[in-house]
Design an enzyme around this catalytic site. Structure first.
Site, PDB file in Angstrom:
ATOM      1  N   CYS A  14       0.827  -1.200   0.000  1.00 37.99           N
ATOM      2  CA  CYS A  14       0.000   0.000   0.000  1.00 37.99           C
ATOM      3  C   CYS A  14       0.862   1.250   0.000  1.00 37.99           C
ATOM      4  O   CYS A  14       2.059   1.208   0.222  1.00 37.99           O
ATOM      5  CB  CYS A  14      -0.880   0.046   1.257  1.00 37.99           C
ATOM      6  SG  CYS A  14      -1.867  -1.420   1.537  1.00 37.99           S
ATOM      7  N   GLY A  41      -0.165   0.629  -4.851  1.00 37.43           N
ATOM      8  CA  GLY A  41      -1.407  -0.117  -4.680  1.00 37.43           C
ATOM      9  C   GLY A  41      -2.475   0.398  -5.610  1.00 37.43           C
ATOM     10  O   GLY A  41      -2.727   1.601  -5.651  1.00 37.43           O
ATOM     11  N   ASN A 115       0.585   0.329   5.674  1.00 39.65           N
ATOM     12  CA  ASN A 115       1.447  -0.257   4.652  1.00 39.65           C
ATOM     13  C   ASN A 115       2.337  -1.274   5.332  1.00 39.65           C
ATOM     14  O   ASN A 115       3.086  -0.935   6.251  1.00 39.65           O
ATOM     15  CB  ASN A 115       2.304   0.824   3.979  1.00 39.65           C
ATOM     16  CG  ASN A 115       3.287   0.234   2.977  1.00 39.65           C
ATOM     17  OD1 ASN A 115       3.063  -0.824   2.426  1.00 39.65           O
ATOM     18  ND2 ASN A 115       4.386   0.935   2.752  1.00 39.65           N
ATOM     19  N   GLY A 116       2.255  -2.521   4.891  1.00 43.18           N
ATOM     20  CA  GLY A 116       3.071  -3.573   5.485  1.00 43.18           C
ATOM     21  C   GLY A 116       2.253  -4.829   5.692  1.00 43.18           C
ATOM     22  O   GLY A 116       1.216  -5.039   5.074  1.00 43.18           O
ATOM     23  N   CYS A 246      13.622  -2.548   3.716  1.00 35.81           N
ATOM     24  CA  CYS A 246      13.423  -3.492   2.609  1.00 35.81           C
ATOM     25  C   CYS A 246      14.354  -3.175   1.446  1.00 35.81           C
ATOM     26  O   CYS A 246      14.282  -2.099   0.852  1.00 35.81           O
ATOM     27  CB  CYS A 246      11.979  -3.444   2.160  1.00 35.81           C
ATOM     28  SG  CYS A 246      11.624  -4.416   0.681  1.00 35.81           S
ATOM     29  N   TYR A 252      12.701  -2.167  -7.002  1.00 37.06           N
ATOM     30  CA  TYR A 252      11.481  -2.123  -7.804  1.00 37.06           C
ATOM     31  C   TYR A 252      10.365  -1.285  -7.193  1.00 37.06           C
ATOM     32  O   TYR A 252       9.693  -0.530  -7.897  1.00 37.06           O
ATOM     33  CB  TYR A 252      10.975  -3.559  -8.003  1.00 37.06           C
ATOM     34  CG  TYR A 252       9.633  -3.676  -8.689  1.00 37.06           C
ATOM     35  CD1 TYR A 252       9.540  -3.599 -10.077  1.00 37.06           C
ATOM     36  CD2 TYR A 252       8.471  -3.885  -7.962  1.00 37.06           C
ATOM     37  CE1 TYR A 252       8.306  -3.713 -10.716  1.00 37.06           C
ATOM     38  CE2 TYR A 252       7.236  -4.000  -8.584  1.00 37.06           C
ATOM     39  CZ  TYR A 252       7.162  -3.915  -9.964  1.00 37.06           C
ATOM     40  OH  TYR A 252       5.946  -4.036 -10.582  1.00 37.06           O
ATOM     41  N   SER A 293      10.672   0.105 -15.207  1.00 32.97           N
ATOM     42  CA  SER A 293      11.446  -0.250 -14.021  1.00 32.97           C
ATOM     43  C   SER A 293      12.865  -0.683 -14.346  1.00 32.97           C
ATOM     44  O   SER A 293      13.756  -0.594 -13.495  1.00 32.97           O
ATOM     45  CB  SER A 293      10.730  -1.355 -13.241  1.00 32.97           C
ATOM     46  OG  SER A 293      10.517  -2.491 -14.061  1.00 32.97           O
ATOM     47  N   ASP A 355      16.339  -5.884 -16.959  1.00 31.71           N
ATOM     48  CA  ASP A 355      15.089  -5.843 -16.207  1.00 31.71           C
ATOM     49  C   ASP A 355      15.426  -5.847 -14.722  1.00 31.71           C
ATOM     50  O   ASP A 355      16.565  -6.140 -14.328  1.00 31.71           O
ATOM     51  CB  ASP A 355      14.215  -7.045 -16.574  1.00 31.71           C
ATOM     52  CG  ASP A 355      12.733  -6.789 -16.331  1.00 31.71           C
ATOM     53  OD1 ASP A 355      12.400  -5.727 -15.768  1.00 31.71           O
ATOM     54  OD2 ASP A 355      11.911  -7.643 -16.699  1.00 31.71           O
ATOM     55  N   ASP A 356      14.410  -5.522 -13.888  1.00 27.55           N
ATOM     56  CA  ASP A 356      14.684  -5.379 -12.452  1.00 27.55           C
ATOM     57  C   ASP A 356      14.654  -6.710 -11.707  1.00 27.55           C
ATOM     58  O   ASP A 356      15.355  -6.876 -10.717  1.00 27.55           O
ATOM     59  CB  ASP A 356      13.676  -4.412 -11.820  1.00 27.55           C
ATOM     60  CG  ASP A 356      12.249  -4.881 -12.011  1.00 27.55           C
ATOM     61  OD1 ASP A 356      11.763  -5.671 -11.189  1.00 27.55           O
ATOM     62  OD2 ASP A 356      11.617  -4.464 -12.988  1.00 27.55           O
ATOM     63  N   CYS A 392       7.917 -13.129   0.584  1.00 27.15           N
ATOM     64  CA  CYS A 392       7.970 -12.045   1.558  1.00 27.15           C
ATOM     65  C   CYS A 392       6.741 -12.114   2.456  1.00 27.15           C
ATOM     66  O   CYS A 392       5.626 -12.299   1.969  1.00 27.15           O
ATOM     67  CB  CYS A 392       8.016 -10.690   0.844  1.00 27.15           C
ATOM     68  SG  CYS A 392       7.959  -9.269   1.967  1.00 27.15           S
ATOM     69  N   CYS A 443      16.648  -5.641   5.078  1.00 28.13           N
ATOM     70  CA  CYS A 443      15.975  -6.936   4.967  1.00 28.13           C
ATOM     71  C   CYS A 443      16.221  -7.464   3.568  1.00 28.13           C
ATOM     72  O   CYS A 443      15.850  -6.840   2.574  1.00 28.13           O
ATOM     73  CB  CYS A 443      14.476  -6.789   5.229  1.00 28.13           C
ATOM     74  SG  CYS A 443      13.565  -8.334   4.957  1.00 28.13           S
TER      75      CYS A 443
END
Length: 482
Positions: A14, A41, A115-116, A246, A252, A293, A355-356, A392, A443
């Site tokens: 989000c 999101g 968010n999370g 993160c 990305y 991206s 690409d990512d 994740c 992370c």
């Protein structure tokens, strides 16, 4: 989904936004803030707003521009607001789970955007009466727990609850008079504080501050809660910081014009490309990105290798979400909704395609086939992140390990599967080094399987609360689910 509309790539949970600014049109500030965070999101959007006396919440399924219009925003008047755009990582993508969530609290109300992803949701839900849950998200549980005690202020309730919450949470919440923002002890998801001439803003990314004309002040610290009202900004520490931001935000998730931990995301991605060129060189004629991206890393790869950069793929920016899916026959024929090759650029050329990430591999397989059909002589794929081998649990909706192509195949097997002449990924240490942050402050679980917050098996799963409540999995969003 740029190549194959049925191929779901990594999705972030989000975007959150909050503003306290008397005299400003805070509904419109929140709208534009969410617009800047739309990439985080796209399933639903909502705004909660207070005039000091009551909280109004307006939310619906769809993009920010689909949910709100001028008339709606003009009707939302006040000096304090929070906003949210959602991609579901806990609970189905249905209206009941759209945010901000709202509960009656004490003599007023409480609204919250998150968010999370929490990892002790069952434990927290057990603290609530069975009739207290109206939705099936960890956010609903969090909101209800903050609002349930009539004898405690919002601030006191938060300071008591937040130390008990485990997982990733960057949250904005509000009562009628005060804006609050808090970040988990690891600081997995980003959250920043900005200054307006007439007030304050908090947002998931600095890009949202730029859009509304706010000056970035600092990041909300891991384990910190901010309260914002007529007295200004106050900082409260609810638990010691254990920073683990993160790493995939740099790869990305975040916008390239965002700054994280003092480092511009675009600069990081360009540097990753340079390092990728040095680590995995190959003879070729041009370097092309998978837009958008892959573009910064492709620029860096071209700089690092001395091979010319070119736009070999054109993206149709006007194709948005669609519920009309192509038939299997059309998919196999290679119908592309968003990307089309520039044949004059790539025909007869040896290509380096940057690409990512690779998640399932379907997108890259279709892309390589499309480039060969357009006349590419060789296709060498370079990826600006290490292989994604682990799911994740902290707010990015990756596939399960069984669905992750790198979780089951070697690099050579993936190369053969996607049909490339060569395939190489950036080394994890090189990616970390490009962020200019110590490895132990990041992370990296999706790349190396080292989870900084231990996740109990019983607390995993997107539809965890729905299963415990007897609600069947709804699956992907369909027209009827809207």
């Amino acid at each position: 989904m740029d190549i194959d509309p049925l191929e779901r790539g990594p999705q972030d949970a989000c975007g959150v936004f909050g503003v306290w600014a008397p005299g400003e049109e805070v509904s419109k500030l929140t709208y534009f803030g969410l617009y800047a965070l739309q990439h985080r999101g796209q399933e639903s959007a909502g705004i909660a707003l207070s005039d000091g006396e009551r909280i109004l919440v307006y939310k619906d399924m769809g993009l920010v521009s689909q949910v709100f219009n001028e008339a709606t925003l003009d009707s939302l008047r006040g000096h304090l607001a929070i906003g949210h755009c959602r991609y579901s990582t806990t609970g189905s993508p249905v209206w009941e789970n759209a945010q901000p969530t709202f509960y009656t609290a004490r003599e007023g109300g409480l609204a919250l955007g998150h968010n999370g992803n929490l990892i002790n949701t069952p434990e927290l839900a057990a603290m609530l009466p069975s009739d207290r849950l109206g939705a099936t998200t960890d956010t609903e549980v969090l909101t209800s727990l903050l609002a349930i005690n009539p004898d405690r202020t919002t601030e006191d309730a938060a300071m008591e609850l937040l130390p008990q919450v485990r997982g990733a949470f960057s949250v904005v919440f509000m009562d009628e008079r005060t804006l609050y923002a808090a970040r988990d002890p690891q600081g997995v998801r980003p959250l920043v504080l900005g200054r307006l001439d007439s007030g304050w803003v908090v947002a998931s990314e600095t890009a949202a501050l730029d859009i509304v004309g706010a000056t970035a002040v600092r990041e909300v610290e891991p384990g910190e809660m901010l309260t914002i009202d007529e007295r200004g900004v106050r900082s409260l520490r609810f638990t010691p910081a254990q920073p683990k931001g993160c790493l995939f935000e740099y790869v990305y998730l975040a916008r390239p014009d965002t700054t994280i931990a003092g480092r511009n995301v675009n600069s990081t991605r360009v540097e990753v490309g340079r390092r990728l060129a040095k680590q995995h060189p190959v003879e070729a004629d041009i370097v092309i990105p998978v837009p958008e991206s892959g573009t910064p890393a492709a620029v860096g790869y071209a700089e690092g290798s001395g091979i010319p950069f070119a736009q070999g793929l054109v993206k149709n920016s006007y194709v948005g979400r669609t519920f009309i899916q192509p038939s299997q026959t059309l998919r196999e024929l290679g119908i592309r909704l968003k990307l089309n090759p520039l044949r004059d650029v790539i025909a007869g050329k040896r290509l380096i395609v940057v690409d990512d990430s690779i998640v399932r591999g379907n997108t890259q397989r279709a892309l390589v086939r499309m480039l060969r059909e357009a006349g590419a002589r060789e296709v060498h794929v370079r990826i600006s992140s290490p292989p994604v081998q682990w799911p994740c649990y902290y707010g990015v909706d990756f596939a399960t390990k069984a669905e992750l192509v790198a979780g089951n195949l070697s690099t050579e097997e993936i190369r053969a599967s996607i049909g490339a002449d060569s395939l190489a990924y950036i080394d994890l240490d090189e990616l970390v080094s490009a962020t200019e942050l110590p490895k132990n402050r990041l992370c990296r679980a999706c790349f190396d399987g080292v989870y900084p917050i231990e996740v109990d098996e019983d607390s995993r799963g997107k539809y965890l609360l729905e299963k415990s409540c007897g609600v069947p999995d709804s699956g992907p969003l369909t027209p009827s689910a809207r």
